[in-house]
Structures are given as structure tokens and as C-alpha cells.
Design an enzyme around this catalytic site. Structure first.
Site, PDB file in Angstrom:
ATOM      1  CB  SER A   1     -76.501 -29.856   8.052  1.00 16.49           C
ATOM      2  OG  SER A   1     -76.233 -29.060   7.097  1.00 16.49           O
TER       3      SER A   1
ATOM      4  CE1 TYR B   1     -76.995 -34.038   4.404  1.00 17.65           C
ATOM      5  CE2 TYR B   1     -77.444 -31.673   4.619  1.00 17.65           C
ATOM      6  CZ  TYR B   1     -76.742 -32.795   4.684  1.00 17.65           C
ATOM      7  OH  TYR B   1     -75.477 -32.836   5.421  1.00 17.65           O
TER       8      TYR B   1
END
Ligand code: NAD
Length: 260
Positions: free
Chosen positions: A142, A155
């Protein structure tokens, strides 16, 4: 640079980015195993591929469960004779400020993103080594593999960790022609992101429209979401690239949100 007839396993391919990668690989002539915890949705992806004339199978896999990962990879190898491409994509999002982050949620996030990447890699590597054809392992990172955002400690930690794992796999796999790379998308409109919009609006006390415009897309060059197709094109490039020239890399596809 072709993936025709390659045997591919895509985790989290019942939805969103993984589903589009599976459809794209199948269109390119690959055989695609849809590995997901959601068996019914995985079968729907298989049906969509079959309707378009492609080859796919669903395998039931919770990527955090060692036995399930090993069994699902074995099922694919039994059916098709090997594994050439692994896309470790399954993921979820849980957001909290650090001081309120339940330890159970922290562990769940690291288990899905990091244990899942490790377990699937470990299960596929011996088959890629044995085939003599090499292979490609692709991790779904990401922009949060490079950048931080508030509320996303687990995350961001997990997505940064994937880059470390990728670099080790690139080094250990090189002698066998096994490449490893990370795709780092910006925000993509999938169920994972749709769930975050109201959650972030509440946590940050702003409107949902402001979450999209002033948080998610604020730093992009054009205020646009990255699409599942954009990410799938990069997954196709990494899967089909035929030499160790392209390994150990992380490629950001984010409408310029993050520039290296
Ligand atoms: P999604 O929610 O649309 O799909 C995720 C899939 O993973 C689902 O099919 C779900 O059933 C599956 N899954 C969840 N837990 C699982 C488990 N334990 N075992 C097996 N399968 C499991 O999400 P998405 O947006 O397509 O996200 C896919 C990946 O892309 C994730 O790793 C996510 O972090 C990453 N990513 C997403 C975005 C985005 O903006 N959507 C941006 C960057 C990175």
C-alpha cells in the site's frame, strides 16, 4: 513476459483488487486459483472467469491458518501440477487511535497481512523451486508501506513489514529464478475502503465527503481514486516479467499521492 498457462494463486480474490487481478490473469491465459476465506464469493469469481472462457478453481483458505494454507496450496498443485505465481493479497482494515487499539485487533491485523504473506510464501516456494521454471511472488502492499496515516498503526506496520519480507524472498529465491515484488496502491474504491469512510468520518468528526476529498485523495495529483484495473495491470507486469532484473522492488500506483 507472458503468463499464458501459468498456474497462479491469488489470495483474497473473492473481492476487490484480488478479484480483478484474478480476472486479468485469466484473460491473459493463466490458470487461477481463487484462495479466499469467503467460499461463496470465491466461487462467484470462478464462475465469472469460466463464463469469460478462462480457467479457475476456488480453494478455501484462511491465510492466517497454517494447515489451511498448506492444504489449499496442495490442492492447487494436485489439480494443476505446480505454482508459478503467488499474489498475497488478502487483507482487512481496522482503524483506532493507538491508545484505544485493542490488542486482539492488532494481532488480527498482523496475522492476516504478515502471517498470511509468510505462510503462503512458504507453502508455494518449494513448488516454484522444484519446477525449474522459477516464479513470481507479489505482495499487496500500500502507499502505507511507505507513508503513515493516523489511526492505522497496525496496517502501516504490517504494510511496511511486507517490504522487508519481499526483499528477503528476492534474495533467497534468486538462484531459482523466483522473483518477489510489492505493489503499493493508493486508495481504491473496494469494500475495504467503503467500510473505512464512515468509520473515519466518525473518528475524525468530519463528513464522509471530506474523508474522501480531504483525507483519502488530498495528496493525489488529480483527486482521483486508483482503480482495481490500474493495480491489476501492475500485477500482470510483475507476474510476467521473466528475469531477476525486476525483483525486490515496490511500485507505487496512487495518482501521485506518494512520489518516491
Ligand atoms: P476487499 O475487502 O475488497 O477484499 C479482501 C478479500 O480478502 C475478501 O475477499 C476477503 O474475503 C478476503 N480475506 C479477508 N480475510 C481473509 C483471510 N484471513 N484469509 C483469506 N482471505 C481473506 O479489499 P481490497 O481493497 O480488495 O484489498 C485487497 C488488498 O489490497 C489488501 O491487502 C489491502 O490492504 C490492499 N490495499 C487496498 C487498498 C484500497 O484502497 N482498497 C489500497 C492499498 C492496498
Amino acid at each position: 513476459m507472458k503468463i499464458t498457462d501459468k498456474i497462479c494463486i491469488v489470495t483474497g480474490a473473492a473481492s476487490g483488487i484480488g478479484r480483478e487481478i484474478a480476472l486479468t490473469y485469466a484473460r491473459a491465459g493463466a490458470k487461477v486459483a481463487i484462495a479466499d476465506i469467503n467460499k461463496a464469493a470465491a466461487q462467484a469469481t470462478v464462475d465469472a472467469i469460466a463464463q469469460a472462457g478462462g480457467t479457475a478453481m476456488a480453494v478455501s483458505m484462511d491465510v492466517t491458518d497454517e494447515a489451511q494454507v498448506n492444504a489449499a496450496v496442495a490442492e492447487v498443485v494436485d489439480a494443476w501440477g505446480g505454482v508459478d505465481v503467488l499474489v498475497s493479497n488478502a487483507g482487512i482494515q481496522i482503524v483506532h487511535p493507538i491508545e484505544d487499539f485493542p490488542f486482539a485487533d492488532w494481532k488480527k491485523m498482523l496475522a492476516i497481512h504478515l502471517d498470511g504473506a509468510f505462510l503462503t510464501t512458504r507453502a508455494c516456494l518449494p513448488h516454484m523451486q522444484a519446477s525449474g521454471r522459477g516464479g513470481s511472488i507479489i505482495y499487496m502492499g500500500s502507499v502505507h508501506s511507505k507513508e503513515a496515516s493516523v489511526l492505522k498503526s497496525a496496517y502501516v506496520t504490517a504494510k511496511h513489514g511486507l517490504i522487508g519480507l519481499c526483499k528477503v524472498v528476492a534474495k533467497e529465491g534468486a538462484a531459482h529464478g523466483i522473483r518477489a515484488n510489492v505493489i503499493c496502491p493508493g486508495f481504491v474504491r473496494t469494500p475495504l475502503v467503503d467500510k473505512q469512510i464512515p468509520e473515519q468520518a466518525e473518528a475524525l468528526r468530519i463528513s464522509e465527503d471530506d474523508v474522501i476529498r480531504k483525507v483519502m485523495l488530498k495528496e493525489t495529483v488529480d483527486g482521483e481514486f486508483t482503480s482495481v484495473q490500474d493495480v491489476a495491470e501492475i500485477a500482470l507486469l510483475f507476474a510476467g516479467f521473466a528475469s531477476n532484473a525486476l525483483t525486490g522492488q515496490s511500485l507505487v500506483v496512487s495518482h501521485g499521492w506518494f512520489m518516491q
